[in-house]
Scaffold this active site. Structure first.
Site, PDB file in Angstrom:
ATOM      1  N   HIS A  72     -33.222 -13.251 -30.198  1.00 18.26           N
ATOM      2  CA  HIS A  72     -32.765 -12.514 -32.087  1.00 18.26           C
ATOM      3  C   HIS A  72     -32.875 -13.652 -32.893  1.00 18.26           C
ATOM      4  CE1 HIS A  72     -28.955  -9.879 -31.554  1.00 18.26           C
ATOM      5  NE2 HIS A  72     -29.719 -10.137 -30.324  1.00 18.26           N
ATOM      6  N   TYR A 201     -23.693  -9.281 -40.750  1.00 21.07           N
ATOM      7  CA  TYR A 201     -22.546  -9.657 -41.930  1.00 21.07           C
ATOM      8  C   TYR A 201     -22.056  -9.158 -42.784  1.00 21.07           C
ATOM      9  CZ  TYR A 201     -23.247 -14.451 -39.195  1.00 21.07           C
ATOM     10  OH  TYR A 201     -23.493 -14.739 -37.576  1.00 21.07           O
ATOM     11  N   PRO A 293     -16.339 -19.627 -39.067  1.00 20.28           N
ATOM     12  CA  PRO A 293     -17.268 -19.608 -37.927  1.00 20.28           C
ATOM     13  C   PRO A 293     -18.803 -17.607 -38.255  1.00 20.28           C
ATOM     14  CG  PRO A 293     -15.415 -18.405 -37.539  1.00 20.28           C
ATOM     15  CD  PRO A 293     -15.114 -18.915 -38.541  1.00 20.28           C
ATOM     16  N   LYS A 297     -21.773 -22.400 -35.852  1.00 23.45           N
ATOM     17  CA  LYS A 297     -22.359 -23.475 -36.370  1.00 23.45           C
ATOM     18  C   LYS A 297     -21.438 -24.255 -35.572  1.00 23.45           C
ATOM     19  CE  LYS A 297     -26.252 -23.491 -38.880  1.00 23.45           C
ATOM     20  NZ  LYS A 297     -26.266 -22.387 -37.614  1.00 23.45           N
ATOM     21  N   TYR A 385     -29.356 -21.226 -40.439  1.00 22.05           N
ATOM     22  CA  TYR A 385     -29.255 -20.353 -39.971  1.00 22.05           C
ATOM     23  C   TYR A 385     -29.740 -21.301 -37.913  1.00 22.05           C
ATOM     24  CZ  TYR A 385     -26.398 -16.570 -37.476  1.00 22.05           C
ATOM     25  OH  TYR A 385     -26.046 -15.277 -36.363  1.00 22.05           O
TER      26      TYR A 385
HETATM   27  C1  LIG Z   1     -10.628 -18.377 -31.351  1.00 16.78           C
HETATM   28  C2  LIG Z   1     -11.966 -19.227 -31.131  1.00 16.78           C
HETATM   29  C3  LIG Z   1     -13.088 -18.405 -31.913  1.00 16.78           C
HETATM   30  C4  LIG Z   1     -14.388 -18.531 -32.367  1.00 16.78           C
HETATM   31  N1  LIG Z   1     -15.269 -18.381 -32.420  1.00 16.78           N
HETATM   32  C5  LIG Z   1     -16.631 -19.042 -32.624  1.00 16.78           C
HETATM   33  C6  LIG Z   1     -17.683 -18.368 -33.174  1.00 16.78           C
HETATM   34  O1  LIG Z   1     -17.727 -17.073 -33.187  1.00 16.78           O
HETATM   35  N2  LIG Z   1     -18.627 -19.193 -33.639  1.00 16.78           N
HETATM   36  C7  LIG Z   1     -19.170 -20.351 -33.728  1.00 16.78           C
HETATM   37  O2  LIG Z   1     -19.681 -21.139 -33.308  1.00 16.78           O
HETATM   38  N3  LIG Z   1     -18.109 -21.122 -32.782  1.00 16.78           N
HETATM   39  C8  LIG Z   1     -16.548 -20.592 -32.826  1.00 16.78           C
HETATM   40  N4  LIG Z   1     -15.877 -21.138 -32.529  1.00 16.78           N
HETATM   41  C9  LIG Z   1     -15.737 -22.786 -32.448  1.00 16.78           C
HETATM   42  C10 LIG Z   1     -15.727 -23.096 -31.512  1.00 16.78           C
HETATM   43  O3  LIG Z   1     -15.747 -22.474 -30.060  1.00 16.78           O
HETATM   44  C11 LIG Z   1     -15.946 -24.281 -31.227  1.00 16.78           C
HETATM   45  O4  LIG Z   1     -16.468 -24.909 -32.005  1.00 16.78           O
HETATM   46  C12 LIG Z   1     -16.364 -24.999 -29.708  1.00 16.78           C
HETATM   47  O5  LIG Z   1     -16.022 -24.558 -28.530  1.00 16.78           O
HETATM   48  C13 LIG Z   1     -16.162 -26.640 -29.828  1.00 16.78           C
HETATM   49  O6  LIG Z   1     -16.644 -27.555 -28.563  1.00 16.78           O
HETATM   50  P1  LIG Z   1     -15.526 -28.473 -27.822  1.00 16.78           P
HETATM   51  O7  LIG Z   1     -16.036 -29.007 -26.996  1.00 16.78           O
HETATM   52  O8  LIG Z   1     -15.984 -29.574 -29.136  1.00 16.78           O
HETATM   53  O9  LIG Z   1     -14.280 -27.928 -27.979  1.00 16.78           O
HETATM   54  P2  LIG Z   1     -13.632 -27.272 -27.438  1.00 16.78           P
HETATM   55  O10 LIG Z   1     -14.076 -25.996 -26.549  1.00 16.78           O
HETATM   56  O11 LIG Z   1     -11.670 -26.871 -28.007  1.00 16.78           O
HETATM   57  O12 LIG Z   1     -12.934 -28.031 -25.942  1.00 16.78           O
HETATM   58  C14 LIG Z   1     -11.707 -28.912 -26.134  1.00 16.78           C
HETATM   59  C15 LIG Z   1     -10.845 -28.892 -24.612  1.00 16.78           C
HETATM   60  O13 LIG Z   1     -10.011 -29.772 -24.728  1.00 16.78           O
HETATM   61  C16 LIG Z   1      -8.765 -29.498 -24.382  1.00 16.78           C
HETATM   62  N5  LIG Z   1      -8.097 -31.008 -24.512  1.00 16.78           N
HETATM   63  C17 LIG Z   1      -7.206 -30.602 -25.896  1.00 16.78           C
HETATM   64  N6  LIG Z   1      -6.233 -31.531 -25.580  1.00 16.78           N
HETATM   65  C18 LIG Z   1      -6.217 -31.524 -24.420  1.00 16.78           C
HETATM   66  C19 LIG Z   1      -5.741 -33.600 -24.199  1.00 16.78           C
HETATM   67  N7  LIG Z   1      -4.445 -33.329 -25.119  1.00 16.78           N
HETATM   68  N8  LIG Z   1      -5.450 -33.336 -23.149  1.00 16.78           N
HETATM   69  C20 LIG Z   1      -7.410 -33.016 -22.431  1.00 16.78           C
HETATM   70  N9  LIG Z   1      -7.332 -32.320 -22.806  1.00 16.78           N
HETATM   71  C21 LIG Z   1      -7.247 -31.317 -23.570  1.00 16.78           C
HETATM   72  C22 LIG Z   1      -9.066 -28.143 -24.735  1.00 16.78           C
HETATM   73  O14 LIG Z   1      -7.882 -27.686 -23.343  1.00 16.78           O
HETATM   74  C23 LIG Z   1     -10.182 -27.932 -24.460  1.00 16.78           C
HETATM   75  O15 LIG Z   1     -10.769 -27.334 -23.109  1.00 16.78           O
HETATM   76  C24 LIG Z   1     -13.876 -20.388 -31.993  1.00 16.78           C
HETATM   77  C25 LIG Z   1     -13.399 -21.310 -31.897  1.00 16.78           C
HETATM   78  C26 LIG Z   1     -12.205 -20.685 -31.602  1.00 16.78           C
HETATM   79  C27 LIG Z   1     -10.856 -21.431 -31.177  1.00 16.78           C
END
Ligand SMILES: Cc1cc2nc3c(=O)[nH]c(=O)nc-3n(C[C@H](O)[C@H](O)[C@H](O)COP(=O)(O)OP(=O)(O)OC[C@H]3O[C@@H](n4cnc5c(N)ncnc54)[C@H](O)[C@@H]3O)c2cc1C
Length: 390
Positions: A72, A201, A293, A297, A385
């Site tokens: 996009h 948006y 969101p 980011k 963005y």
């Molecule tokens: C419902 C939702 C919608 C979202 N929508 C958007 C969006 O539209 N746009 C956007 O940019 N971002 C969005 N985000 C944010 C984006 O998804 C996150 O920034 C991204 O997933 C970050 O990745 P991460 O690996 O750091 O964390 P996570 O994806 O949260 O991964 C962390 C992992 O650690 C595991 N974990 C937790 N505690 C423990 C423990 N004690 N022991 C072992 N494992 C553990 C979890 O199960 C998970 O699998 C959204 C987040 C959520 C929750």
């Protein structure tokens, strides 16, 4: 069990880190609380900055994204019936975002870790971090009723906002900054063609709406809803009616509706914890920061953290260079705060803050007018963005 880097969490941060380290010959073990199927099934982010796309290619997980993702080069920002196209590519020297679901990206990461024989231990309960201030930290856990222990050189806390890593840091050593919003986003996934080829948006007196997509036949729509909203109170017909009411007329008329295949509410929060390093523990991704969101980011920040952290660990193992590890927190947090600023600005521009006095409402309208009339303001939006440089 012994490894070089113990990684807590198999979200995008943890899996990508383990893959980049593996490609550099560094051994890691990933511990994940949930089942692999659960993690792979989560519907979350879907807009990838070009630098994150490049990082995924470097990690060997770009093929499906390049073949099936949508590039996009613009987004629409609407207010009531006025709609403004923001050109992303023009003011940024041709930079573009890719629409590629976090769900797909996570599947690719799990698959490549499996293909390379990487250790990803899912359904690991009671993960606990030990000795993070010492040279040889270790992690304990329970899996299938059996107690486990991993000795390592470093621990990467990639376990999201609710994880155990950040909470393992002694109180008083971590500073946090937080803003919780009185509303959330009600999201619907439907097997319908997106209302528009680009994201919309939409700010509206009834509240914010977002028209996004995952593919040509899969749409993702969101509505701003009050905190504590139960998705069960939103049958599909109510959702579609409310979405139509918040979109500019032309988009509302073009909306194709269908049964939802997923419906959930995500709370909105701005949060930063720092520093992101404590002894031998490094926090990355949602474990250290959350953005609303609106600016797309969250996932992209996880990508930049992993870029900095993987480079720092690879340099340390390769040459003993400690500069990357010592500078990790400062480098990552500088980018995090700028993304926080942008996400806050987008959220403020587009949402209905019910507590706002009339003065603030007029400021919000003026902000949109300024954006509509200023190429410089549009270029600044585009620059943020598509993503500030790593
Ligand atoms: C419902 C939702 C919608 C979202 N929508 C958007 C969006 O539209 N746009 C956007 O940019 N971002 C969005 N985000 C944010 C984006 O998804 C996150 O920034 C991204 O997933 C970050 O990745 P991460 O690996 O750091 O964390 P996570 O994806 O949260 O991964 C962390 C992992 O650690 C595991 N974990 C937790 N505690 C423990 C423990 N004690 N022991 C072992 N494992 C553990 C979890 O199960 C998970 O699998 C959204 C987040 C959520 C929750």
């Amino acid at each position: 069990m012994r490894t070089q880097v113990a990684i807590i969490g198999a979200g995008p941060s943890g899996l990508l880190l383990s893959q980049l380290l593996d490609l550099a010959g560094i051994d890691s073990v990933v511990l994940e609380r949930q089942s692999r199927a659960h993690v792979e099934g989560r519907i979350r982010a879907g807009v990838l900055e070009d630098q994150f796309q490049a990082l995924l290619r470097r990690a060997g997980v770009g093929a499906r994204m390049d073949a099936e993702g949508q590039i996009h080069d613009g987004i629409a920002i609407a207010r009531g019936d006025r709609s403004l196209r923001i050109d992303l590519a023009g003011p940024t020297g041709g930079r573009r975002v890719c629409i590629w679901g976090q769900t797909e990206l996570t599947r690719d990461l799990f698959a490549v870790r499996e293909a390379r024989g990487g250790a990803v231990l899912d359904e690991a309960a009671d993960v606990a971090l030990h000795g993070i201030g010492e040279e040889r930290p270790w992690v304990t856990f329970r899996r299938g009723g059996v107690e486990g222990r991993i000795d390592c050189d470093f621990i990467a806390g990639c376990d999201g906002f609710h994880g155990v890593s950040r909470r393992s840091i002694a109180s008083g050593r971590l500073e946090t900054w937080e803003r919780v919003y009185p509303f959330g986003w009600l999201g619907v996934l439907s097997e319908t063609p997106p209302v528009s080829p680009e994201l919309i948006y939409a700010g509206h007196a009834r509240g914010f709406a977002l028209c996004s997509m995952r593919s040509a036949g899969l749409s993702r729509y969101y509505l701003q809803v009050p905190g504590g909203t139960d998705p069960g109170d939103w049958p599909d017909a109510r959702f579609w009616d409310e979405l139509r009411a918040r979109l500019p007329e032309a988009a509302a008329a073009a909306l194709v509706t269908g049964p939802s295949i997923e419906k959930s509410v995500a709370p909105l929060r701005s949060f930063v914890a720092g520093p992101m390093r404590h002894g031998r523990l490094f926090l990355a991704g949602d474990a250290a920061h959350i953005v609303p969101p609106t600016g797309a980011k969250g996932l992209n920040l996880a990508g930049s953290d992993i870029h900095y952290l993987s480079a720092a660990l690879i340099a340390w193992y390769g040459t003993g260079d400690t500069e990357g590890l010592e500078g990790y927190s400062e480098r990552a947090m500088a980018r995090v705060w700028k993304a926080q600023r942008f996400s806050w600005w987008m959220t403020r521009l587009l949402h209905r803050f019910s507590e706002d006095p009339p003065f603030d409402r007029r400021l919000q309208a003026a902000e949109f007018d300024f954006l509509a009339g200023s190429q410089a303001a549009q270029a600044a939006l585009a620059e943020n963005y598509v993503g500030l440089p790593y």
